[in-house]
Every structure is written in structure tokens, then in C-alpha cells.
Design a protein around this motif. Sequence first.
Motif, short mmCIF file in Angstrom:
data_model
loop_
_atom_site.label_atom_id
_atom_site.label_comp_id
_atom_site.label_asym_id
_atom_site.label_seq_id
_atom_site.Cartn_x
_atom_site.Cartn_y
_atom_site.Cartn_z
N GLY A 121 0.91 -1.12 -0.08
CA GLY A 121 -0.13 0.01 0.08
C GLY A 121 0.77 1.32 0.04
O GLY A 121 0.41 2.15 -0.68
N ILE A 122 1.92 1.20 0.92
CA ILE A 122 2.82 2.41 0.69
C ILE A 122 3.35 2.44 -0.60
O ILE A 122 3.57 3.74 -0.97
N LEU A 123 3.74 1.50 -1.15
CA LEU A 123 4.70 1.22 -2.54
C LEU A 123 3.60 1.97 -3.45
O LEU A 123 4.21 2.80 -4.28
N GLY A 124 2.42 1.54 -3.45
CA GLY A 124 1.40 2.12 -4.29
C GLY A 124 1.21 3.65 -4.38
O GLY A 124 1.14 4.02 -5.40
N VAL A 125 1.28 3.97 -3.17
CA VAL A 125 1.10 5.38 -2.87
C VAL A 125 2.36 6.10 -3.48
O VAL A 125 2.38 7.18 -4.16
N LEU A 126 3.37 5.77 -3.20
CA LEU A 126 5.10 6.35 -3.56
C LEU A 126 5.02 6.20 -4.94
O LEU A 126 5.36 7.38 -5.70
N PHE A 127 4.48 5.14 -5.58
CA PHE A 127 4.68 4.94 -7.10
C PHE A 127 3.84 5.99 -7.72
O PHE A 127 4.27 6.58 -8.83
N THR A 128 2.60 5.99 -7.26
CA THR A 128 1.76 7.16 -7.79
C THR A 128 2.26 8.43 -7.86
O THR A 128 2.11 9.17 -8.81
N LEU A 129 2.76 8.86 -6.81
CA LEU A 129 3.19 10.20 -6.62
C LEU A 129 4.53 10.29 -7.55
O LEU A 129 4.79 11.46 -8.25
N GLU A 130 5.31 9.41 -7.64
CA GLU A 130 6.53 9.42 -8.51
C GLU A 130 6.11 9.59 -9.81
O GLU A 130 6.90 10.09 -10.71
N ALA A 131 5.08 8.61 -10.22
CA ALA A 131 5.00 8.64 -11.78
C ALA A 131 4.21 9.99 -11.99
O ALA A 131 4.63 10.47 -13.10
N ALA A 132 3.54 10.34 -11.11
CA ALA A 132 2.95 11.88 -11.42
C ALA A 132 3.92 13.03 -11.58
O ALA A 132 3.95 13.74 -12.50
N ARG A 133 5.02 12.85 -10.68
CA ARG A 133 6.37 13.91 -11.02
C ARG A 133 6.81 13.71 -12.26
O ARG A 133 7.14 14.80 -12.92
N ARG A 134 6.85 12.52 -12.76
CA ARG A 134 7.49 12.20 -14.20
C ARG A 134 6.48 12.66 -15.25
O ARG A 134 7.31 13.25 -16.23
N VAL A 135 5.39 12.50 -15.28
CA VAL A 135 4.84 12.48 -16.42
C VAL A 135 3.79 13.76 -16.29
O VAL A 135 2.98 14.26 -17.40
N VAL A 136 3.34 14.33 -15.03
CA VAL A 136 2.27 15.30 -14.98
C VAL A 136 3.28 16.38 -14.56
O VAL A 136 2.81 17.45 -14.77
N GLY A 137 3.92 16.25 -13.41
CA GLY A 137 4.71 17.70 -12.93
C GLY A 137 4.85 17.81 -11.55
O GLY A 137 4.00 17.02 -10.74
N THR A 138 5.76 18.28 -10.87
CA THR A 138 5.92 18.51 -9.66
C THR A 138 4.60 19.01 -8.66
O THR A 138 4.31 18.74 -7.63
N PRO A 139 3.96 20.04 -9.37
CA PRO A 139 3.03 20.67 -8.31
C PRO A 139 2.01 20.01 -8.15
O PRO A 139 1.60 19.96 -6.75
N ILE A 140 1.37 19.00 -8.83
CA ILE A 140 0.41 17.90 -8.46
C ILE A 140 0.80 17.05 -7.30
O ILE A 140 -0.14 16.69 -6.46
N VAL A 141 1.92 16.78 -7.34
CA VAL A 141 2.89 15.89 -6.32
C VAL A 141 2.61 16.76 -4.96
O VAL A 141 2.27 16.06 -3.93
N VAL A 142 3.09 17.92 -5.15
CA VAL A 142 3.25 18.66 -3.84
C VAL A 142 1.40 18.92 -3.21
O VAL A 142 1.45 18.79 -1.93
N ILE A 143 0.59 19.02 -4.05
CA ILE A 143 -0.72 19.24 -3.61
C ILE A 143 -1.14 17.86 -3.12
O ILE A 143 -1.79 17.95 -1.81
N ALA A 144 -0.83 16.91 -3.57
CA ALA A 144 -1.38 15.57 -3.06
C ALA A 144 -0.61 15.26 -2.01
O ALA A 144 -1.23 14.58 -1.00
N ALA A 145 0.55 15.41 -1.96
CA ALA A 145 1.50 15.05 -0.63
C ALA A 145 1.16 15.95 0.43
O ALA A 145 0.92 15.64 1.88
N SER A 146 0.50 17.18 0.29
CA SER A 146 0.13 18.25 1.33
C SER A 146 -1.40 17.60 2.02
O SER A 146 -1.69 17.80 3.04
N PHE A 147 -2.15 17.16 1.15
CA PHE A 147 -3.37 16.43 1.75
C PHE A 147 -2.95 15.08 2.44
O PHE A 147 -3.70 14.93 3.48
N LEU A 148 -1.88 14.46 2.18
CA LEU A 148 -1.75 13.21 2.87
C LEU A 148 -0.96 13.79 4.24
O LEU A 148 -1.38 13.14 5.26
N ILE A 149 -0.19 14.84 4.33
CA ILE A 149 0.12 15.35 5.51
C ILE A 149 -1.06 15.95 6.28
O ILE A 149 -1.04 15.66 7.62
#
Length: 660
Positions: free
Chosen positions: A140-168
Motif C-alpha cells: 500500500g505504501i509502495l502504491g502511494v509512493l509509485f503513484t506520486l513518483e509517476a505523477a512527478r515524471r509525467v504530470v509535474g511536481t505541482p500536483i505531487v506537492v498538492i497530493a502530498a500536502s493532503f496526505l500530511i
Amino acid sequence: MSNLHDSKNTGSSSEVEPEISQTELEALMKKVDKESTFRKLEGFQYKLVYVIAVLFSCYHLYTGMFGMFAAQIQRSVHLAFAFALVFLLYPARQKSSNRIGIVDYITAALAVFTGLYLTINYQHIMTAAGNYTQTDLLFGILGVLFTLEAARRVVGTPIVVIAASFLIYAYFGNYFPGFLSHRGYSVERIVTHMYYTTEGILGIPLGVSSTFIFLFLLFGAFLERTGIGKLFIDIANAIAGWASGGPAKVAVITSALEGTISGSSVANTVGSGSFTIPMMKRLGYRPEFAAAVEASASTGGQIMPPIMGAAAFLMAEFIGMPYIEIAKAAAIPALLYFLGVLISVHFEAKRLGLKGVSRSELPTVWSVIKERGHLFVPLVAIIYVLTEGSTPVRAALVGLAFSVAAGMIKKETRMSLADIINALEAGARSALGVAIACATAGIIVGVVTLTGVGLKMANGLVDLAGGNLLLTLMFTMVASLILGMGAPTTANYVITSTIAAPALVLLGVPVLAAHMFVFYFGIVADITPPVALAAYAGAGIAKADPFKTGVTATKLAIGAFIIPYIFVFSPQIILIGSTSLGIVQNLTTAICGMTGIGAAMIGYCLANMSLAERILFFVGGLMLIDPGIWTDIAGVVMLVTGIIIQIRKKKVSQSASLGA
């Protein structure tokens, strides 16, 4: 996307050489579009990725034709395919080698296994009832991390920051002040909610991506292979190439037609703009204006029925409304949007004295229809199937079948087996950004459902505006535009529809109008400074100032900033509570209104306008767009007054010219 752009090279515009080389175009796309930063593979590595992409499309064709799997299985397999392609195609660092390294292979393999973990252990996960094992938690942890890393690569860093902020926020909820405070959740609770339920990563956004969206993107890839791009640009030339400022009007019409099969503002701007922008500049348009025309028209593709951007499919699912009803509701606003851009282009051409292309150099509508009109059949088929009440999945499959069949009618549009397989590969590639954006947006939705922050923020937004609807709309608009600077339209819509749209509903706005409002402003973020990615792309081609291009594009697309307010206060424009007679009346007055606003934006109707005249035309146009007897009367009086002034000015100018 690239196939459509390539097909244009054989169209009527092909005689105009682009001012920017293919290498420069690719470099520009990498700057403004994260999805364009993929590796250029060769040999075995290219074949491996090609095969995976084709299998990805075949999986969706199979489930579309023979029935979807259980939600978690359908979505997890979809995610696994997306993981495989993203981690093989997109490097961790932009300056990495074009070859896939051993670390990339290992990462991709582990990501695929993580994506398939729920499918493999489906019975166990479904019966766990919250009693997850340590292995479950790890994946489950890997699934969340891989999703965020894939987003960083193909969508961009801003959406990763937003999603990570919600997790925090989900973890540290008890440290937040006021209405944002909640008790906080453990890592295990957050991770399992995000990865093993249909409330998080495998939630509605990814569900829509794994069913409707993928098949429609595949449909677009097949249409591109038939050479429909040539049909679009030829029909646009036949309709408007001869008019004042013809090439600019051709750009607008072409982009509106492309909106039926493509939802990427930046890709459309670069694909069309590499030919239309040089044409406009050579005719006499300023570089900033030429780039802005293409950017604003290409951005409007996402609001153009019958096939709109991916977010429209999400909207249908979120509010529980058939997709065809969303498309119908969007029809008048989309028409007004493109009409507004066309009107502005027309008045600018008149102001500069720009002529069109000689009719003798252009194809006729009839000759274009005879040559390639059969390529419209798949689009007509999709509209028919949707209006008959069928699902979007069936409509997309029918469109796919008809695109192949229609292409077979003539040799020049016929697809070979290689073309069909290439279309399968292209469709899968075009779906990667949307799939990963939807998965990442699922994290945001998951936190909202876990913490209840959506309703809290909606209430907070209403309180901040003091219960005033107009202020709430303005706050929502600003939030949507800011989010649009870093998040794609799909993610932007998911965030605003779960936080801002409920605030509008609380104030009595119809659900469809509330969701359309945030949908529109998520889209126009692509041409709104300071980021304005579509405008930046157009400026790169035109060699113009990006900020000035963004400002000009905003003026041209003024309808997209006004119309959402109109359909909130007067929902008849999106067919809520309207009659056939009312629709005709509202459409007629709205067209007149957009003409007034377009003239005001350019500062010209029959002659150059003073500031007072521009205000008169703008306010009069605004009154006519707003449905209502008294506003229509006031608008007509203002516009008639303005036109009389313009007629007198023109006569004075002509007399002065004769006297000289």
C-alpha cells in the motif's frame, strides 16, 4: 496527438512552411508539456515499450467489448499498465540518457507488481475487513509512493506537492486550527484507505480513466490515422479562408473541430500553431496576437462537444448525469466561446485592413466533403449512439469501429494493419498523463472522504464570502485558476469539484452549473498569466513575448471568463429550465452580446473606438448574454447607440479621406 499534427502537413496549409523547426518544436514541448519529456527509444527497448502499449489498448478493447472486471481489478490492471509505461518511458531526471537503465527496469517491474497486488490478492483484500497484513501495508505504501513518483515524471511536481500536502493533512489533522482540525489518522489507516478502497487511488477518477476516457483517447488515435486533420483544416479553409483575416479564422475553426478528438491545450497549440501562426504573421497579425489566437482556440477544445476533455467524463460520474446531458449543456457556452474568439479575430482583421486568401486558391466545401467527408461518419455515429441513451463505453467502441470502416472507403484514408497497431500504441501513450493524473487526484479525493474536509472547506468558503454568491464565485474562480497553473485539468476539476463546487451548491446553485463553473476556470488557466502554458507554447512558435501573448489570449477568450457567471445566475444557457423558444432567444441575444464584447476587446467595430465606446459596447454585450427581458432591452439600446456612434465616425473618416 502527433499523428493528427503530422496529417496536417498534407492539408491546404502545407504550402506555408513553419517558421520553427521540428527540433525547436520538440524542445518547446518539453518546456511547456511534461508529457513530452519521454525517452526516444530504439531497438529492443522501443519494441518492448511498443508491445506493452499495444497490450494496454487491447486490454481496454477486450473489457469494453466483453464487460468490465470488478472495479478494483479493472482499475488496478489499468494502473499497472500505466506504471510500466511511465517508468520505462519517462526518466527520473530530464537530462537522463535516452536508454532504459537497469534501475528503470527494476523500478518498472516493482511498480507493475505493486499495481497488480490487489488483483492477485483480490479475495484476501476484499475479505480483510480492515485486518490488513504487514505485506499489505508495505505494498500500500509502495502504491502511494509509485503513484506520486509517476505523477512527478509525467504530470509535474505541482500536483505531487498538492497530493502530498493532503496526505500530511490527513496525518497531522489535530495540529490544524479551526474548522480544518480533525483527530488525525495513522499511516496504516491512510495507506489502506488510499490503496485498497475505491475512495482513493482506485477511486472514481481512475475508474473513469480505465473505462470511458481511455477508449475515447483510443478513438482519437484511430481518427488521427485516417488523416482527419487534413479534413479539418481543409473544411476550415473552405469556410473562412477567403474572409478578412482568413488564416486566423481557419485556426479557430480547425481548433474547434480538433476539440472533438483531443483535449490537450498545449498539444493542440503546438500541432496546429506550427502552421497557422506563421500564416497569421505573414498576413499581418502581430506575433502576440497570432500566438494568442491559436492558444485561445486550442484551449477551447476541452469544452467542445461531442467529445470534450477528460474532466467532462469525470463530471458525468461525479454528479450522476449521463455524459450526453453534459455535452448538451456545454453546447451553447462552447459555441459562444469560439464565436467570441472569431469575432475578435474579425474585428482585428478589419482594424488592420487584412484580407483573406483568394477563393480560387481555396477548396470548396463540396470538394472537401466529396474527398474526405466520410471521415465525419465516426463522429456522427458517436453522437447518435449517445443520444440513444447508450453508455460512453459503447459509443467509443462504435466510434472506433466506424473510424476503421469509414477509412476503408477511400485508398488515401484507408488504414493498413500496421496503421491500426500504431493507433493502438499511440492511444495508450496518450492516456498515460490522464491515468496518472486521475490516480493522483484519487489521493486528494481519498483524504477528502476520510477527513470530511470537503464540506468543511465549502462551509469555510461560504463563511469567508459572508454568504455572498458573487464573492464565493470569485474566490472559486481564483482558486481554480491558481490550481490550473500546476495541475492538469482533470486534477484541477477533481480538487475544485470536491471543495469549491459544494460551496456553490450550498448557496443554491444547481449542481450542473456549479460543476461547469469550476470546470471552465480549470481549463482557462492554460491561457491565464502568469503561467498560461498554452499561451507560452504559442509564443514560442511565434517568437513573441509570452506574457503579452497570455494577456491577449485572455482578452480573446473573455467569453470563458464571463459565461460561467452567466450560467450560474441564469442556468437557462446550459439548458436548465429552458424551452425551445427560450433557447433560440437566449442564443440570438447571446451572439449579439458576444459581438459587442468582441468589438470592445479589440477597440474596433466600424471605426476605432474611444474608451467610453468600448465600455458602452462591453456593458451592452454583457447585458445581452445574460438571459432576461430587461437585460436584453438594456443591451440592445446600448449596442444600437454604440453602432450609431460608430457609423457617424466612419462617415466622418471617409469624408476626411475624400477631402484629402
